[in-house]
Scaffold this motif. Structure first.
Motif, PDB file in Angstrom:
ATOM      1  N   HIS A   1       0.839  -1.205   0.000  1.00 16.12           N
ATOM      2  CA  HIS A   1       0.000   0.000   0.000  1.00 16.12           C
ATOM      3  C   HIS A   1       0.872   1.254   0.000  1.00 16.12           C
ATOM      4  O   HIS A   1       0.959   1.951   1.004  1.00 16.12           O
ATOM      5  N   PRO A   2       1.525   1.536  -1.123  1.00 15.99           N
ATOM      6  CA  PRO A   2       2.395   2.712  -1.147  1.00 15.99           C
ATOM      7  C   PRO A   2       1.630   4.029  -1.053  1.00 15.99           C
ATOM      8  O   PRO A   2       2.203   5.046  -0.698  1.00 15.99           O
ATOM      9  N   GLU A   3       0.327   4.005  -1.355  1.00 16.57           N
ATOM     10  CA  GLU A   3      -0.473   5.231  -1.284  1.00 16.57           C
ATOM     11  C   GLU A   3      -1.443   5.155  -0.105  1.00 16.57           C
ATOM     12  O   GLU A   3      -1.922   4.073   0.243  1.00 16.57           O
ATOM     13  N   LEU A   4      -1.752   6.302   0.439  1.00 14.20           N
ATOM     14  CA  LEU A   4      -2.712   6.374   1.544  1.00 14.20           C
ATOM     15  C   LEU A   4      -4.096   6.029   1.021  1.00 14.20           C
ATOM     16  O   LEU A   4      -4.554   6.585   0.027  1.00 14.20           O
ATOM     17  N   ARG A   5      -4.757   5.089   1.702  1.00 12.05           N
ATOM     18  CA  ARG A   5      -6.117   4.740   1.294  1.00 12.05           C
ATOM     19  C   ARG A   5      -7.049   5.879   1.640  1.00 12.05           C
ATOM     20  O   ARG A   5      -6.927   6.490   2.701  1.00 12.05           O
ATOM     21  N   THR A   6      -7.992   6.133   0.742  1.00 13.27           N
ATOM     22  CA  THR A   6      -8.934   7.222   1.017  1.00 13.27           C
ATOM     23  C   THR A   6      -9.944   6.779   2.048  1.00 13.27           C
ATOM     24  O   THR A   6     -10.263   5.602   2.168  1.00 13.27           O
TER      25      THR A   6
ATOM     26  N   THR B   1      -1.275  13.003   3.749  1.00 10.89           N
ATOM     27  CA  THR B   1      -0.665  12.289   2.620  1.00 10.89           C
ATOM     28  C   THR B   1       0.848  12.459   2.637  1.00 10.89           C
ATOM     29  O   THR B   1       1.600  11.506   2.412  1.00 10.89           O
TER      30      THR B   1
ATOM     31  N   TYR C   1       2.264  10.356   5.346  1.00 11.25           N
ATOM     32  CA  TYR C   1       2.221   8.951   4.940  1.00 11.25           C
ATOM     33  C   TYR C   1       3.380   8.621   4.017  1.00 11.25           C
ATOM     34  O   TYR C   1       4.099   7.636   4.211  1.00 11.25           O
ATOM     35  N   GLN C   2       3.549   9.460   3.008  1.00 13.05           N
ATOM     36  CA  GLN C   2       4.606   9.190   2.036  1.00 13.05           C
ATOM     37  C   GLN C   2       5.984   9.252   2.672  1.00 13.05           C
ATOM     38  O   GLN C   2       6.888   8.506   2.297  1.00 13.05           O
TER      39      GLN C   2
ATOM     40  N   TYR D   1       5.743   6.060   5.853  1.00 11.72           N
ATOM     41  CA  TYR D   1       5.138   4.729   5.763  1.00 11.72           C
ATOM     42  C   TYR D   1       6.180   3.613   5.734  1.00 11.72           C
ATOM     43  O   TYR D   1       6.106   2.659   6.507  1.00 11.72           O
TER      44      TYR D   1
ATOM     45  N   GLN E   1      -1.203   0.782   8.418  1.00 11.74           N
ATOM     46  CA  GLN E   1      -2.426   1.275   7.759  1.00 11.74           C
ATOM     47  C   GLN E   1      -3.495   1.626   8.794  1.00 11.74           C
ATOM     48  O   GLN E   1      -4.187   2.642   8.676  1.00 11.74           O
TER      49      GLN E   1
END
Lengths: 228, 174
Positions: free
Chosen positions: A27-32, B17, B20-21, B24, B46
């Motif tokens: 999951h490299p992107e943040l889930r909406t 965001t 997170y980037q 993470y 997550q």
């Protein structure tokens, strides 16, 4: 020995960390964010209310009552009113326009309401100091939220709509106090005071063309939720 | 771990965001030291970001908050895993480790696997202290602040963990 263990620990941890690289992440992107269950319920309920409103405007006649209503002479007749505040137990709460709570008194005797969750319709007749509703029907969406203002609105509209042992009405109709002050309609019922702002004209819902030889004078609402 | 959001911050979608980037991967690497496998580690991180997204809470030190939240989530995972293990004949992650180790020819990798397996057998608190000390390379005081325990308790846990590891790894000839 302790130094050896400390070094072994550091090497083991960092060695394992090095095996996890950016290209191996799931999951490299943040889930909406998904809307909450409450928000989804409100969206569904609002959707049902909109559909019911469209059905009413389209002239669907599902009730077989022959109870023509006439409403003349009262200042609220012929207008649609939007709820701006609700007062209960001495506390007044503003109602956001986004709730979409309104009451429309069509000149032909049809009343159409939305309590923000359900759409309601039926007949009204003017009465001294107020009006009487009858033959009311409603959609049946449930409200699962905890918004106290919305709950008060639903209870107040219910009190306008359905007879109860506490409001001193007959078994099939409800009489509520109503008065118009300037461009505001103030309705008092079952301990609630609703203040509504005039929002425009209320047109009679379209009625289907009568068949030859028959007269049609039926409730322009939809399936009744209460027994006749 | 980098600190992309400095100072107190209300986290909007953009800031979240960015956070997170920036964090993470490092947080997953940290979490995997506590829960042993990458899939669970990613789930832990997550969950932390999902909670952060739902709350939009004010953070004075986002990195520290995230690290603490990962620790807490990982602890919950280990508790659930320990409960599940009571109903299994073989510990699932040990089985995976042995299977994985059997595929490796590198002695170095074998040693790492042995060390990590020994760490996995430590009590939760001792494991957390060891990971924070030798992976995150935090001082005793920083660990104490993060875990909200005294420095003495940190030192005690660390000493006990090293003694246990010394015994188990000595027996394993590492």
């Amino acid at each position: 020995m302790s130094d050896d263990i400390e070094r072994a620990l550091s090497e083991a941890f960092h060695g394992r960390a090095a095996t996890i690289t950016a290209d191996r992440l799931r999951h490299p992107e943040l889930r909406t964010k998904r809307p909450s269950r409450l928000r989804r319920s409100i969206i569904v309920a609002t959707g049902l209310a909109v559909i019911a409103g469209i059905l009413i405007a389209g002239g669907y006649v599902l009730s077989g009552r022959n109870t023509p209503a006439t409403s003349t002479g009262a200042a609220y007749v012929g207008s649609r009113w939007e709820l701006s505040s609700v007062q209960h137990d001495g506390k007044r709460s503003p109602v956001p326009a986004s709730y979409g709570v309104d009451i429309a008194f069509a000149p032909g005797g049809t009343i159409v309401m939305s309590d923000s969750v359900n759409a309601l319709s039926g007949h009204y007749t003017t009465a001294p100091g107020g009006f009487t509703t009858s033959d009311m029907a409603t959609t049946l969406a449930g409200y699962v939220g905890t918004d106290p203002v919305r709950t008060q609105i639903i209870e107040a509209i219910d009190a306008i709509t359905f007879p109860s042992a506490t409001n001193g009405t007959s078994a099939s109709s409800v009489t509520v106090d109503a008065r118009v002050v300037a461009d505001q309609l103030i309705i008092t019922v079952a301990g609630y005071q609703l203040t509504l702002d005039r929002a425009g004209p209320a047109a009679d819902p379209a009625r289907p063309a009568p068949t030859s030889g028959a007269t049609s004078s039926t409730n322009p609402g939809f399936t009744s939720a209460s027994p006749a | 771990m980098p600190s992309p959001v400095s100072g107190a911050a209300h986290l909007g979608e953009t800031e979240l965001t960015e956070l997170y980037q920036a964090c993470y991967l490092d947080l997953v690497r940290f979490a995997v030291q506590l829960v042993d496998d990458q899939a669970t580690a990613e789930d832990v991180v997550q969950d932390v970001f999902a909670a952060l997204q739902a709350r939009h809470r004010r953070l004075d030190d986002p990195v520290r908050y995230l690290r603490t939240a990962v620790l807490n989530r990982a602890r919950s995972v280990l508790r659930r895993r320990r409960t599940a293990r009571l109903f299994l004949t073989a510990p699932p992650f040990r089985a995976r480790e042995h299977a994985h180790a059997a595929d490796e020819s590198s002695v170095r990798h074998d040693e790492r696997t042995t060390v990590l397996a020994a760490v996995a057998r430590l009590p939760h608190r001792q494991r957390e202290v060891v990971v924070l000390r030798y992976y995150e390379e935090l001082g005793i005081g920083e660990i104490a602040a993060l875990l909200e325990i005294t420095s003495g308790a940190v030192s005690s846990s660390l000493n006990r963990a090293l003694a246990t590891l010394s015994t188990s790894l000595g027996e394993d000839h590492v």
